[in-house]
Design a protein around this motif. Structure first.
Motif, mmCIF file in Angstrom:
data_model
loop_
_atom_site.group_PDB
_atom_site.id
_atom_site.type_symbol
_atom_site.label_atom_id
_atom_site.label_comp_id
_atom_site.label_asym_id
_atom_site.label_seq_id
_atom_site.Cartn_x
_atom_site.Cartn_y
_atom_site.Cartn_z
ATOM 1 N N GLU B 185 7.849 36.443 69.400
ATOM 2 C CA GLU B 185 9.224 36.067 69.066
ATOM 3 C C GLU B 185 10.094 37.325 69.143
ATOM 4 N N LYS B 188 14.948 36.167 67.258
ATOM 5 C CA LYS B 188 15.533 35.984 65.922
ATOM 6 C C LYS B 188 16.682 36.936 65.706
ATOM 7 N N LYS B 189 17.579 36.542 64.850
ATOM 8 C CA LYS B 189 18.776 37.347 64.639
ATOM 9 C C LYS B 189 18.439 38.758 64.170
ATOM 10 N N LYS B 190 17.446 38.833 63.253
ATOM 11 C CA LYS B 190 17.141 40.153 62.719
ATOM 12 C C LYS B 190 16.485 41.074 63.756
ATOM 13 N N GLN B 192 17.720 41.210 66.804
ATOM 14 C CA GLN B 192 18.734 41.420 67.843
ATOM 15 C C GLN B 192 19.048 42.892 68.088
ATOM 16 N N ASP B 276 4.681 36.139 65.553
ATOM 17 C CA ASP B 276 5.633 36.666 64.582
ATOM 18 C C ASP B 276 5.507 38.166 64.368
ATOM 19 N N VAL B 279 8.727 40.043 64.043
ATOM 20 C CA VAL B 279 9.485 39.561 62.889
ATOM 21 C C VAL B 279 8.892 40.178 61.621
ATOM 22 N N GLU B 283 10.632 42.578 59.010
ATOM 23 C CA GLU B 283 10.854 42.052 57.658
ATOM 24 C C GLU B 283 10.110 42.849 56.600
#
Lengths: 1025, 339
Positions: B185, B188-190, B192, B276, B279, B283
């Motif tokens: 992935e 996702k916005k985070k 970007q 993920d 991500v 995160e």
């Protein structure tokens, strides 16, 4: 059983997918020669099959070897249905039949299908074992070498130039046979390709026999053409010049810097010191002779023009007994021949003595079915008639021979225009017959051979001229008479002295004609032809004067016939010959002097014309040194004085510019513009745009005035077809359309090739055809060659300065040239008194009344021979070589395709041709039934031409060559039917396959092994596969 | 007067780099002519618009004919139809396979399927890249993917051999293939803020050092075993005390960060969780550190110490596996840690 042909099929690659299910192909190959066929095994499921076949051996007559092509067919095996053909390769094995050419043909050939184009490649090896000494096979003419090159090929010496050979064969065109209605387009195309291949082979063999009869061993300037006469058949005809050639095998031939004209002079035993024994004759303006009208079998011979100069004054008497002897011998040498014609356009030094002018003949014929293909008498008779006419034209010009000779046809439905043209000339007998003359005369001949201005001197009798002309004393030697303008079909002789650069000059013309049938049509056409000839000629003259030049070389006039129009396109290279007088300006005169605004208009036009002439003189660096009045009258100065004079003039010549062209003492060409046609002509004169800065163009081999070629070359073909809007088409609109078409095409070429600046488009060859009512097709093939800018910049200096400069930097050998020239180029005679002559165009009085050509001759300037000839000493410049090394860096490890150069020229700049591998003569048909899917007409033809180039390159590479020289696309017949989504195109190309070695490489080779021979050094050249 | 047919064929195929760029960028002939006019070429050369139109058409036709060969670059080298100098061949191939940063960010990690191809319209609108160009780039990705997907040996070498790309471009394609294959992935916005270069860098490290299927679950003990976790924390804190500007924040966050990093390893064993990876990294690690304003140097200090201290944990037996995992992860995290 004189020969065994051996063929091995090695492998295939990039084959198309023939089995949709497996995405693979089960390919096998049929090898056919004559009536014998062999097959390889089927190589299952592969797009890159490795057959590695045994050697297939064909035992054949040498006659078949010459006539038949080797036919290789690649097929996809299918167990249940018929095998599908993938494509074919035709290989002409002729190059294997003479010892000096290729010994093996081996390489990757594109597999060609007339419907799908190239579909993969096949690797083939072909050899021929001839059982015996070649002499045994004289009946088959094996061993006679063929060259397309229209000069003596670079690594040969001409022992004897025998003369004209011609032959034609006819057959039914398979496309028009009844069977064509039931067979597939593919089968029909293949039948046609095969037939033409067979006919070419037969033709070549027959010509070879004629050469052997004449005791020659080669044909130079071989030109073979097809006439697709439609219903009435297919004619393949060829002309050429039979020669006895000697291979130059001495190490001397290996010295670098060899393709330059001056180098050839050095190689030649005939180099002679400049002498004053010029024959006395003269030429001058232009003229028209009316040919006889032959009307038999609905054929109409058209009054033809002879483009030359004319003279007045007394025939040279100072030639003495030697001259008479020379003339006598030439005459007898040539009179033995039926047609003393030569297809050569460049000659060994000393061969060409005088040039009379262009002679041409045309004849309109109605085609009828060729009833008996074995006796092509009708076509033979047609050509014999035309040739006879050419011969008589040449005689009228006081010439025994015709050089730069060519023949062409234009066919529309059942009407055919046959054309022949050439340059009437007087030749040196030395080359024309066997040794007898040579021994006793050689020395004297060399003493008396003409100087570099000799070819300009008129060959005809001044008192008995075939037409009125203007003669002056030669501006170079001052002894003989020259015409004021000279038109020729040959290349500029390498030793001619030219001032400034040359340029491409074209005359373009269209004439509407009513649609008509048979005789009425032929008559209409033949009535139009003289006017077209005349107008084309007038346009050429005007454009030449507009350029400030006085001679045309390489003149080629093409008349194309369509259903409702005739097109004329003349191309030539204009130059300023130092030996001829400065051309006068163009003066415009109106007939209604009372109208003030009209006067103003006239003077405005006049100014524009004068400005253009001045601009052109600057552009093409035409600044013949001016000589002041006193000098003209003065007696011949002593040699020392002379050199002083030269120098002082060179200093002042920079300031002298000739702007005032319209009045004063110069000769002028007066145009009266009272009718609209004339007005239009004046306008069209001014619409031709010169090439952008950094570009030059010519239709001859080399550009006069440029000699510092670098090694980058780009050969190209460009095709344009325009559709005319059929509404109220007038001659005027038609002319404009045609003119725009040609001009835009040239503009596009300049734009496309702009990255090569400074560069010159050489051998620009335009062909016009009228495929349909409203379509005009123009095909151009040419080569762009780069040249060294630094040296080019230098040329802006005056010739004298330049030569002095060069003389001081060049080596001793070269130094001789400027010195010779200096002494050679001095005025020795005062000028003839001024006089005015009006030219007699009475044969076209009705059309010509509005044109008055008034040539006022003023003895105001005397031109010395320019010393620019020294510039023709060509040496590959260090810059060029550097560039080359960068550009042709060895292909990266992955690449296996060798570079094959193609050029319409007979040489490759910066390189030496070491071997001729044989003639390439290929004919292809391509057809599509999915025109839109293939990118429309442009996509279809673009792909096809690219494929033709590829097939030519592959054949050359397989012969072991790395270039094709004297390449031409003789035919490009394109037909479309967009409604049916169909198109068809036929292309015929030819050239000479050669091996060349870079001069830079050559130096290395020869310094390492000075005794190396041709064969071994060939391998040092660019490697091809 | 209309031009029915207008072609130019050179013995050496003429390639105009500027027109090639316009063609690759997916402009129509009309647009390309307009752009060329704007570039001032008419003034420079004195040509007319008609000449430019004809020239552009001609080049477009040539490129169209070459395109089939560009799909299998070795064919371009062996074909006989177009005589093109090797340096030009290389240029044609390299430019054809070059892609736009904006485009690749949109499809990186996506399945190279028909479904994605349908989204190209949206991507085109979003990125301002013409649909035609998007299609070419997408088809290039897919073509390379298909060819090397099942091959053994080095991904970069295979790509280079079959597509004759430069080393740089072959590496980028290896990353694209790797991402497409693992369906990471990246959209996702985070994520970007990450560039294709960041992802490609990580991909290269992962391709070189990681083999899928290694039993990364074994590492879980580092956070599952409370004693081990405490010991690890104290080792790291002892070593970094006074050397880290954000020491207190690190100390407070250690367990969370460590759990995050080790859990990523555990998730890598499940194919569907692999997606993920980035991500999780952002995160669980990048964002916490960034919100505490860790400078990059402190991140580097911490990761070095965090990774090295495990060697002193006597109860932990998977040192080699840990080193291989952390070596790569450290490289990736340092690259991903920026604004």
């Amino acid at each position: 059983m004189p020969g065994k042909l051996k063929v091995k099929i090695v492998a295939g690659r990039h084959l198309p997918v023939m089995d949709r299910a497996s995405d693979l192909t089960d390919a096998f190959v049929e090898v056919k020669f004559g009536n014998t066929t062999f097959k390889t095994d089927v190589y299952l499921k592969s797009l890159n099959p490795q057959w590695n076949s045994e050697w297939f051996k064909f035992e054949v007559d040498d006659e078949d070897l010459q006539d038949e092509p080797l036919q290789i067919t690649v097929l996809d095996h299918d167990t249940y249905s018929a095998n599908d053909a993938i494509g074919k390769v035709y290989i002409d094995i002729d190059p294997l039949l003479y010892s000096e050419a290729a010994t093996v043909i081996s390489g990757w050939f594109p597999i060609y299908d007339t419907i799908h184009g190239i579909r993969g490649e096949i690797n083939v090896v072909v050899k021929v074992d001839l059982f015996n000494d070649l002499n045994r096979f004289r009946q088959s003419s094996c061993g006679v070498k063929f060259f397309c090159t229209t000069s003596i090929p670079k690594c040969y010496r001409a022992v004897i130039i025998h003369g004209f050979v011609e032959e034609l064969v006819v057959n039914e065109d398979p496309e028009y046979q009844w069977i064509d209605r039931i067979r597939t387009p593919r089968a029909s195309n293949e039948a046609r390709q095969r037939l033409i291949s067979l006919m070419s082979g037969e033709l070549q063999r027959k010509i070879g026999l004629k050469v052997l009869e004449m005791r020659g061993n080669a044909v130079v300037g071989y030109l073979q053409c097809f006439d697709l006469e439609g219903e009435s058949g297919l004619v393949v005809r060829a002309i050429g010049t039979a020669c006895t050639l000697d291979k130059l095998s001495s190490p001397a031939a290996f010295l670098p810097a060899c393709n330059s004209p001056s180098k050839e002079m050095k190689e030649s035993p005939l180099v002679h010191p400049p002498s004053h024994g010029c024959r006395s004759t003269h030429n001058s303006p232009i003229h028209t002779a009316t040919g006889s009208r032959l009307t038999q079998n609905f054929s109409v011979s058209v009054p033809t023009l002879i483009y030359t100069g004319m003279g007045s004054g007394s025939a040279g008497k100072e030639g003495g007994p030697f001259k008479a002897l020379l003339r006598q011998q030439t005459q007898s040498a040539l009179e033995q021949r039926e047609f003393p014609f030569f297809t050569l356009t460049a000659f060994p030094p000393g061969f060409l003595v005088h040039v009379g002018g262009v002679v041409s003949a045309r004849s309109v014929k109605l085609l009828d079915r060729i009833h008996n293909p074995d006796e092509p008498e009708t076509r033979d008779a047609w050509w014999a008639e035309i040739r006879q006419e050419i011969k008589s034209h040449a005689k009228a010009l006081g010439c025994h021979a015709v050089v730069g000779y060519s023949e062409s046809t234009s066919i529309c439905e059942e009407v055919c225009i046959l054309s022949a043209s050439g340059t009437a000339a007087v030749l040196n007998p030395r080359f024309l017959q066997d040794g007898t003359v040579e021994g006793c005369l050689e020395q004297r001949l060399e003493e008396n051979l003409p100087t570099r201005c000799g070819f300009c001197h008129i060959p005809y009798d001044e008192l008995n001229m075939p037409f009125p002309a203007h003669l002056t004393y030669c501006y170079n030697c001052r002894k003989q008479k020259v015409p004021d303008v000279l038109f020729t079909t040959i290349d500029l002789p390498t030793d001619a002295t030219v001032i400034g650069k040359g340029c491409l000059i074209q005359a373009r013309l269209c004439r509407l004609k009513k649609k008509a049938q048979a005789e009425a049509n032929a008559t209409a056409i033949s009535n139009l032809l003289p006017f077209m000839e005349y107008e084309v000629h007038t346009q050429l003259m005007n454009k030449l004067k507009l350029k400030g030049m006085n001679a045309l070389f390489g003149l080629r006039i093409q008349i194309t016939v369509g259903e409702n129009m005739l097109m004329g396109l003349a191309s030539a290279t204009g130059v300023y010959l130092a030996a001829l007088p400065t051309p006068g300006g163009i003066q415009i005169a109106g007939k209604t002097p009372n109208d003030g605004s009209y006067e103003q208009h006239i003077s405005h036009m006049q100014k524009k014309i004068n400005d253009t002439i001045a601009k052109n003189k600057e552009l093409y660096e035409i600044n013949p040194p001016e000589i002041s009045e006193e000098i003209i009258g003065s007696p011949i100065p002593e040699p020392r004085q002379r050199s002083r004079l030269l120098r002082s003039q060179s200093e002042s010549s920079d300031e002298v510019t000739e702007l005032d062209l319209s009045h004063g003492k110069k000769d002028a060409f007066v145009l009266e513009i009272d009718d609209t046609d004339a007005m239009e002509d004046v306008h069209s004169l001014l619409t031709d745009v010169p090439p952008p800065s950094g570009f030059y163009s010519c239709n001859t081999e080399i550009m006069p005035g440029i000699n510092n070629w670098t090694s980058e070359i780009q050969m190209f073909t460009s095709v344009r077809v325009i559709r005319l809007s059929s509404l109220n088409l007038t001659n005027q609109a038609l002319n404009k359309n045609f003119n725009d078409l040609c001009e835009n095409l040239l503009k596009s070429l300049y734009f496309k090739l702009r990255s090569m600046i400074p560069c010159c488009l050489c051998h620009v060859n335009f062909t016009v055809s009228l495929p349909e009512d409203e379509l005009i097709q123009v095909t151009v093939t040419a080569v762009a060659i780069t040249f060294d800018k630094n040296q080019a910049l230098q040329t802006t200096k005056t010739p004298v300065e330049k030569s002095l400069q060069r003389a001081s930097t060049d080596n001793e050998e070269l130094l001789q040239f400027p010195l010779e020239l200096c002494s050679d180029s001095l005025p020795s005679h005062p000028f003839p008194p001024a006089k005015a002559t009006s030219v007699d165009y009475s044969s076209f009085a009705d059309r010509c009344s509005s044109w008055i050509e008034l040539i006022k001759l003023k003895a105001q300037t005397i031109r010395r021979g320019s010393i620019k000839t020294t510039m023709t000493v060509e040496k590959a410049s260090p810059v060029g070589d550097g560039n080359f090394r960068n550009r042709s860096a060895p292909p990266c490890a992955n690449s296996t395709v060798g570079v094959v150069k193609m050029t319409p020229l007979s040489f490759i700049p910066g390189a030496k041709i070491t071997k001729y591998l044989g003639i390439i003569n290929m004919f292809f048909i391509r057809e599509t039934t999915s025109l839109r899917e293939e990118g429309g007409v442009s996509g279809f033809l673009h792909a096809f031409i690219a494929e033709v180039f590829a097939m030519v390159r592959a054949h050359v590479a397989a012969l072991g060559g790395n270039a094709v020289v004297s390449y031409i696309m003789k035919q490009c017949v394109f037909m479309e039917n967009p409604n049916k989504n169909q198109a068809q195109c036929l292309i015929n190309v030819s050239g000479d396959a050669v091996v060349f070695v870079r001069e830079s490489d050559l130096e290395v080779v020869s310094s390492q092994q000075p005794t190396t021979n041709c064969q071994s050094s060939c391998t040092e050249g660019e490697v091809t596969t | 007067m209309t031009s029915e047919l207008d072609i130019f064929v050179g013995n050496t195929t003429l390639i105009d780099e500027d027109v090639y760029r316009l063609w690759l960028d997916g402009y129509s002939v009309t647009d390309a002519v307009a752009l060329r006019v704007r570039s001032g070429i008419l003034e420079q050369t004195g040509a007319t618009a008609a000449v430019l139109q004809s020239d552009t058409m001609d080049h477009y036709r040539t490129f169209h004919m070459l395109e089939r060969l560009l799909h299998a670059p070795p064919k371009l080298l062996h074909q006989l139809i177009f005589q093109i100098p090797p340096s030009r061949q290389a240029l044609l191939i390299e430019r054809y396979y070059a892609f736009d940063e904006a485009f690749v960010r949109e499809v990186l990690g996506k399945k190279l399927s028909k479904g994605t191809k349908k989204d190209l319209d949206d991507i085109s609108t979003k990125t301002g890249i013409t649909l035609k160009s998007c299609r070419r780039q997408f088809d290039n990705f897919k073509r390379v993917f298909k060819v090397v997907e099942e091959m053994r040996g080095s991904l970069v070498d295979n790509i280079q051999q079959h597509f004759l790309l430069s080393d740089r471009l072959a590496r980028d394609y290896a990353a694209i293939v790797f991402f497409a294959n693992n369906r990471f992935e990246t959209g996702k916005k985070k994520l970007q803020y990450l560039s294709f270069g960041d992802f490609a860098f990580c991909a290269e490290l992962m391709i070189q050092n990681w083999t899928l299927g290694a039993d990364l679950k074994e590492l879980k003990v580092l956070v599952a075993d409370k004693d081990l976790l405490d010991l690890h924390k104290s080792l790291v804190c002892t070593a970094l005390r006074g050397k880290l500007g954000v020491f207190s924040e690190m100390e407070a966050n250690f367990k969370n960060l460590s759990r995050g990093l080790v859990n990523v390893a555990a998730k890598l064993t499940h194919n569907k969780d692999v997606r993920d990876l980035f991500v999780d990294l952002v995160e669980k690690f990048v964002e916490p550190c960034r919100s505490d304003h860790w400078p990059l140097s402190d991140v580097r200090f911490f990761l070095n110490q965090y990774s090295a201290s495990v060697h002193s944990l006597d109860g932990f037996r998977h040192q080699a596996l840990w080193d291989r995992y952390m070596g790569t992860l450290r490289g990736c995290l340092l690259r991903l840690y920026h604004d």
